[in-house]
Design an enzyme around this catalytic site. Structure first.
Site, PDB file in Angstrom:
ATOM      1  N   CYS A 259      21.120 -20.817  10.855  1.00 49.96           N
ATOM      2  CA  CYS A 259      21.653 -22.009  11.524  1.00 49.96           C
ATOM      3  C   CYS A 259      20.518 -23.019  11.752  1.00 49.96           C
ATOM      4  O   CYS A 259      20.019 -23.603  10.814  1.00 49.96           O
ATOM      5  CB  CYS A 259      22.377 -21.625  12.811  1.00 49.96           C
ATOM      6  SG  CYS A 259      23.452 -22.938  13.406  1.00 49.96           S
TER       7      CYS A 259
ATOM      8  N   HIS B 160      26.222 -17.577  10.925  1.00 51.29           N
ATOM      9  CA  HIS B 160      25.557 -16.563  11.751  1.00 51.29           C
ATOM     10  C   HIS B 160      25.893 -15.154  11.258  1.00 51.29           C
ATOM     11  O   HIS B 160      26.758 -14.486  11.832  1.00 51.29           O
ATOM     12  CB  HIS B 160      25.956 -16.734  13.223  1.00 51.29           C
ATOM     13  CG  HIS B 160      25.265 -17.885  13.891  1.00 51.29           C
ATOM     14  ND1 HIS B 160      24.069 -17.746  14.547  1.00 51.29           N
ATOM     15  CD2 HIS B 160      25.585 -19.201  13.939  1.00 51.29           C
ATOM     16  CE1 HIS B 160      23.681 -18.935  15.009  1.00 51.29           C
ATOM     17  NE2 HIS B 160      24.587 -19.834  14.654  1.00 51.29           N
TER      18      HIS B 160
ATOM     19  N   GLU C 280      24.277 -12.507  11.708  1.00 50.98           N
ATOM     20  CA  GLU C 280      23.970 -11.477  12.728  1.00 50.98           C
ATOM     21  C   GLU C 280      25.183 -11.183  13.596  1.00 50.98           C
ATOM     22  O   GLU C 280      25.256 -10.132  14.217  1.00 50.98           O
ATOM     23  CB  GLU C 280      22.759 -11.918  13.565  1.00 50.98           C
ATOM     24  CG  GLU C 280      23.029 -12.905  14.701  1.00 50.98           C
ATOM     25  CD  GLU C 280      23.260 -14.340  14.228  1.00 50.98           C
ATOM     26  OE1 GLU C 280      23.242 -14.575  13.006  1.00 50.98           O
ATOM     27  OE2 GLU C 280      23.439 -15.222  15.093  1.00 50.98           O
TER      28      GLU C 280
END
Ligand code: MN
Length: 234
Positions: free
Chosen positions: A108, A201, A203
Protein backbone atom coordinates in the site's frame (compact mmCIF):
# COMPACT_ATOMS: atom_id res chain seq x y z
CA UNK A 1 19.15 -23.02 9.26
CA UNK A 2 18.53 -19.69 10.99
CA UNK A 3 15.63 -17.72 9.58
CA UNK A 4 16.12 -14.44 7.69
CA UNK A 5 15.40 -11.20 9.56
CA UNK A 6 13.09 -8.68 7.91
CA UNK A 7 12.93 -5.03 8.95
CA UNK A 8 9.36 -3.67 9.13
CA UNK A 9 8.71 0.06 9.05
CA UNK A 10 6.14 1.22 11.60
CA UNK A 11 3.64 4.05 11.39
CA UNK A 12 4.18 7.25 13.32
CA UNK A 13 2.45 10.58 13.79
CA UNK A 14 4.77 13.52 14.33
CA UNK A 15 4.53 14.63 17.94
CA UNK A 16 2.88 11.40 19.14
CA UNK A 17 4.90 9.15 21.46
CA UNK A 18 3.94 5.92 19.69
CA UNK A 19 4.98 3.64 16.87
CA UNK A 20 2.20 1.71 15.15
CA UNK A 21 2.50 -1.83 13.84
CA UNK A 22 -0.44 -3.95 12.75
CA UNK A 23 -0.24 -7.51 14.01
CA UNK A 24 -1.10 -8.90 10.57
CA UNK A 25 2.30 -7.82 9.14
CA UNK A 26 4.34 -9.56 11.82
CA UNK A 27 2.04 -12.57 11.69
CA UNK A 28 2.40 -12.91 7.89
CA UNK A 29 6.20 -12.66 8.11
CA UNK A 30 6.46 -15.22 10.92
CA UNK A 31 4.10 -17.64 9.16
CA UNK A 32 6.19 -17.31 5.98
CA UNK A 33 9.27 -18.44 7.92
CA UNK A 34 11.13 -15.22 8.76
CA UNK A 35 11.74 -13.05 11.82
CA UNK A 36 10.10 -9.60 11.79
CA UNK A 37 12.07 -6.76 13.36
CA UNK A 38 10.19 -3.50 13.86
CA UNK A 39 12.36 -0.51 12.99
CA UNK A 40 12.89 2.42 15.28
CA UNK A 41 12.45 5.65 13.31
CA UNK A 42 15.33 8.07 13.11
CA UNK A 43 16.96 9.95 10.26
CA UNK A 44 20.57 9.35 11.40
CA UNK A 45 22.35 7.74 8.46
CA UNK A 46 24.77 5.67 10.58
CA UNK A 47 21.83 4.23 12.49
CA UNK A 48 19.90 3.41 9.32
CA UNK A 49 22.87 1.79 7.59
CA UNK A 50 23.67 -0.32 10.68
CA UNK A 51 20.02 -1.40 10.89
CA UNK A 52 19.90 -2.36 7.19
CA UNK A 53 23.24 -4.17 7.39
CA UNK A 54 21.78 -6.31 10.20
CA UNK A 55 18.77 -7.62 8.27
CA UNK A 56 18.01 -9.59 5.10
CA UNK A 57 14.88 -7.91 3.83
CA UNK A 58 12.85 -4.71 4.08
CA UNK A 59 9.06 -4.55 4.37
CA UNK A 60 7.60 -1.09 3.79
CA UNK A 61 4.18 -1.33 5.43
CA UNK A 62 0.95 0.58 4.84
CA UNK A 63 0.03 3.77 6.64
CA UNK A 64 -0.57 7.47 6.35
CA UNK A 65 0.05 9.65 3.33
CA UNK A 66 3.46 10.58 1.97
CA UNK A 67 4.20 14.31 2.09
CA UNK A 68 3.47 15.49 -1.48
CA UNK A 69 6.42 17.92 -1.30
CA UNK A 70 8.62 14.81 -1.74
CA UNK A 71 7.26 14.38 -5.25
CA UNK A 72 7.15 18.09 -5.90
CA UNK A 73 3.47 18.86 -5.36
CA UNK A 74 1.54 21.18 -3.10
CA UNK A 75 -0.40 19.39 -0.40
CA UNK A 76 -4.07 19.07 -1.40
CA UNK A 77 -6.75 19.50 1.27
CA UNK A 78 -7.55 15.80 0.77
CA UNK A 79 -4.09 14.78 1.94
CA UNK A 80 -4.17 13.15 5.37
CA UNK A 81 -1.66 13.40 8.24
CA UNK A 82 1.99 13.00 7.23
CA UNK A 83 5.14 12.04 9.12
CA UNK A 84 8.37 13.64 7.93
CA UNK A 85 10.29 11.26 10.18
CA UNK A 86 8.73 8.15 8.66
CA UNK A 87 9.03 9.52 5.11
CA UNK A 88 12.73 10.26 5.55
CA UNK A 89 13.52 6.99 7.31
CA UNK A 90 11.81 4.95 4.61
CA UNK A 91 13.40 6.84 1.73
CA UNK A 92 16.88 6.41 3.24
CA UNK A 93 16.31 2.76 4.17
CA UNK A 94 15.01 2.02 0.69
CA UNK A 95 18.01 3.70 -0.96
CA UNK A 96 20.36 1.52 1.11
CA UNK A 97 18.34 -1.63 0.43
CA UNK A 98 18.71 -0.88 -3.28
CA UNK A 99 22.46 -0.40 -2.91
CA UNK A 100 22.70 -3.72 -1.10
CA UNK A 101 20.47 -5.57 -3.57
CA UNK A 102 18.25 -6.53 -0.61
CA UNK A 103 14.73 -7.91 -1.19
CA UNK A 104 12.03 -5.28 -0.61
CA UNK A 105 8.27 -5.74 -0.35
CA UNK A 106 6.11 -2.61 -0.34
CA UNK A 107 2.49 -2.79 0.77
CA UNK A 108 0.00 0.00 0.00
CA UNK A 109 1.88 3.15 1.17
CA UNK A 110 5.03 1.02 0.77
CA UNK A 111 4.42 0.63 -2.98
CA UNK A 112 3.89 4.39 -3.14
CA UNK A 113 7.15 5.02 -1.27
CA UNK A 114 8.99 2.83 -3.81
CA UNK A 115 7.54 4.84 -6.67
CA UNK A 116 8.26 8.24 -5.10
CA UNK A 117 11.80 7.23 -4.07
CA UNK A 118 12.58 6.45 -7.69
CA UNK A 119 11.13 9.69 -9.04
CA UNK A 120 7.45 8.89 -9.62
CA UNK A 121 4.38 10.78 -8.41
CA UNK A 122 1.07 9.93 -6.69
CA UNK A 123 -2.59 10.78 -6.94
CA UNK A 124 -3.22 12.55 -3.65
CA UNK A 125 -6.84 11.45 -3.53
CA UNK A 126 -8.60 9.04 -5.88
CA UNK A 127 -12.08 7.60 -5.50
CA UNK A 128 -13.44 4.11 -5.16
CA UNK A 129 -10.57 2.18 -3.57
CA UNK A 130 -11.37 2.45 0.11
CA UNK A 131 -13.57 -0.48 1.09
CA UNK A 132 -15.83 -0.52 4.11
CA UNK A 133 -16.05 -4.32 4.26
CA UNK A 134 -13.91 -6.61 6.40
CA UNK A 135 -10.16 -6.44 5.83
CA UNK A 136 -9.88 -9.90 4.29
CA UNK A 137 -12.74 -9.42 1.82
CA UNK A 138 -11.85 -8.62 -1.81
CA UNK A 139 -13.04 -5.23 -3.07
CA UNK A 140 -11.99 -5.19 -6.72
CA UNK A 141 -10.12 -7.31 -9.21
CA UNK A 142 -6.60 -6.74 -10.54
CA UNK A 143 -5.10 -7.97 -13.79
CA UNK A 144 -1.73 -9.46 -12.97
CA UNK A 145 1.25 -9.76 -15.32
CA UNK A 146 4.82 -11.05 -15.10
CA UNK A 147 6.56 -11.55 -12.74
CA UNK A 148 3.72 -11.29 -10.20
CA UNK A 149 1.67 -13.73 -12.29
CA UNK A 150 4.02 -16.46 -11.03
CA UNK A 151 2.37 -15.86 -7.64
CA UNK A 152 -1.12 -14.46 -8.34
CA UNK A 153 -3.68 -15.66 -10.91
CA UNK A 154 -4.16 -13.39 -13.94
CA UNK A 155 -7.43 -12.05 -12.54
CA UNK A 156 -7.17 -11.75 -8.78
CA UNK A 157 -9.73 -10.29 -6.36
CA UNK A 158 -7.97 -8.06 -3.81
CA UNK A 159 -8.88 -5.82 -0.89
CA UNK A 160 -8.43 -2.06 -1.11
CA UNK A 161 -7.85 0.57 1.59
CA UNK A 162 -6.02 3.34 -0.24
CA UNK A 163 -6.98 6.82 -1.38
CA UNK A 164 -3.62 7.49 -2.97
CA UNK A 165 -2.12 5.63 -5.90
CA UNK A 166 0.75 5.80 -8.36
CA UNK A 167 0.21 8.54 -10.94
CA UNK A 168 3.49 8.91 -12.85
CA UNK A 169 5.28 5.61 -12.67
CA UNK A 170 8.97 5.83 -11.77
CA UNK A 171 11.37 5.12 -14.62
CA UNK A 172 13.01 2.18 -12.84
CA UNK A 173 9.72 0.38 -12.18
CA UNK A 174 7.35 -1.67 -14.33
CA UNK A 175 3.68 -2.41 -13.75
CA UNK A 176 2.71 -5.97 -12.76
CA UNK A 177 -0.86 -5.39 -11.60
CA UNK A 178 -3.60 -3.00 -12.67
CA UNK A 179 -7.12 -2.46 -11.31
CA UNK A 180 -10.24 -2.76 -13.46
CA UNK A 181 -10.62 1.04 -13.40
CA UNK A 182 -7.09 1.53 -14.72
CA UNK A 183 -4.98 2.34 -11.66
CA UNK A 184 -1.54 0.86 -11.07
CA UNK A 185 -1.85 -1.71 -8.26
CA UNK A 186 1.48 -3.52 -8.52
CA UNK A 187 5.04 -2.55 -9.52
CA UNK A 188 8.40 -4.31 -9.66
CA UNK A 189 11.98 -3.53 -10.61
CA UNK A 190 13.25 -5.53 -13.59
CA UNK A 191 16.54 -7.31 -12.92
CA UNK A 192 16.20 -7.11 -9.12
CA UNK A 193 15.82 -10.42 -7.21
CA UNK A 194 12.73 -9.13 -5.36
CA UNK A 195 11.58 -5.53 -5.44
CA UNK A 196 7.77 -5.66 -5.48
CA UNK A 197 5.09 -3.22 -4.41
CA UNK A 198 1.39 -3.98 -4.20
CA UNK A 199 -1.39 -1.54 -3.50
CA UNK A 200 -3.59 -4.07 -1.69
CA UNK A 201 -3.06 -5.72 1.72
CA UNK A 202 -1.98 -9.37 1.27
CA UNK A 203 -1.12 -9.57 5.00
CA UNK A 204 -4.85 -9.31 5.68
CA UNK A 205 -5.70 -12.13 3.27
CA UNK A 206 -3.28 -14.92 4.27
CA UNK A 207 -6.04 -16.90 5.99
CA UNK A 208 -8.26 -16.95 2.92
CA UNK A 209 -6.01 -16.46 -0.12
CA UNK A 210 -3.25 -18.91 -1.08
CA UNK A 211 -1.71 -16.30 -3.44
CA UNK A 212 -1.27 -13.85 -0.54
CA UNK A 213 0.57 -16.58 1.38
CA UNK A 214 2.71 -17.36 -1.68
CA UNK A 215 3.72 -13.68 -1.95
CA UNK A 216 5.11 -13.66 1.61
CA UNK A 217 6.74 -17.06 1.09
CA UNK A 218 8.46 -15.87 -2.11
CA UNK A 219 9.63 -12.71 -0.31
CA UNK A 220 11.09 -14.64 2.65
CA UNK A 221 12.62 -17.19 0.26
CA UNK A 222 14.47 -14.35 -1.50
CA UNK A 223 15.51 -12.91 1.89
CA UNK A 224 17.03 -16.31 2.74
CA UNK A 225 18.88 -16.32 -0.60
CA UNK A 226 20.16 -12.79 0.13
CA UNK A 227 21.34 -13.91 3.56
CA UNK A 228 23.19 -16.94 2.15
CA UNK A 229 24.84 -14.81 -0.54
CA UNK A 230 26.10 -12.38 2.14
CA UNK A 231 27.59 -15.27 4.09
CA UNK A 232 29.56 -16.44 1.08
CA UNK A 233 31.01 -12.94 0.63
CA UNK A 234 32.23 -12.73 4.27
MN1 MN B 1 -7.21 -0.71 -4.96
Amino acid sequence: MAKPIILLTPGHEDGDDKLYMKFSYVDAIIKAGAVPLIAGLDTDEDYISTALASVHGLLLTGGDDIDPSIFGEEKSDKCGPVSDLRDLFELRALKLALEYGMPVLGICRGAQVMNVALGGTLYQDMPGHRQSGAYHEPHHSVTVTEPLSEIYPEHSPVNSFHHQAIKKQANGLRVCAESDDGYIEGVYMPGHPFFVGVQWHPERMIQTDAAARRLFEKFTHECTAYKMKGKKND
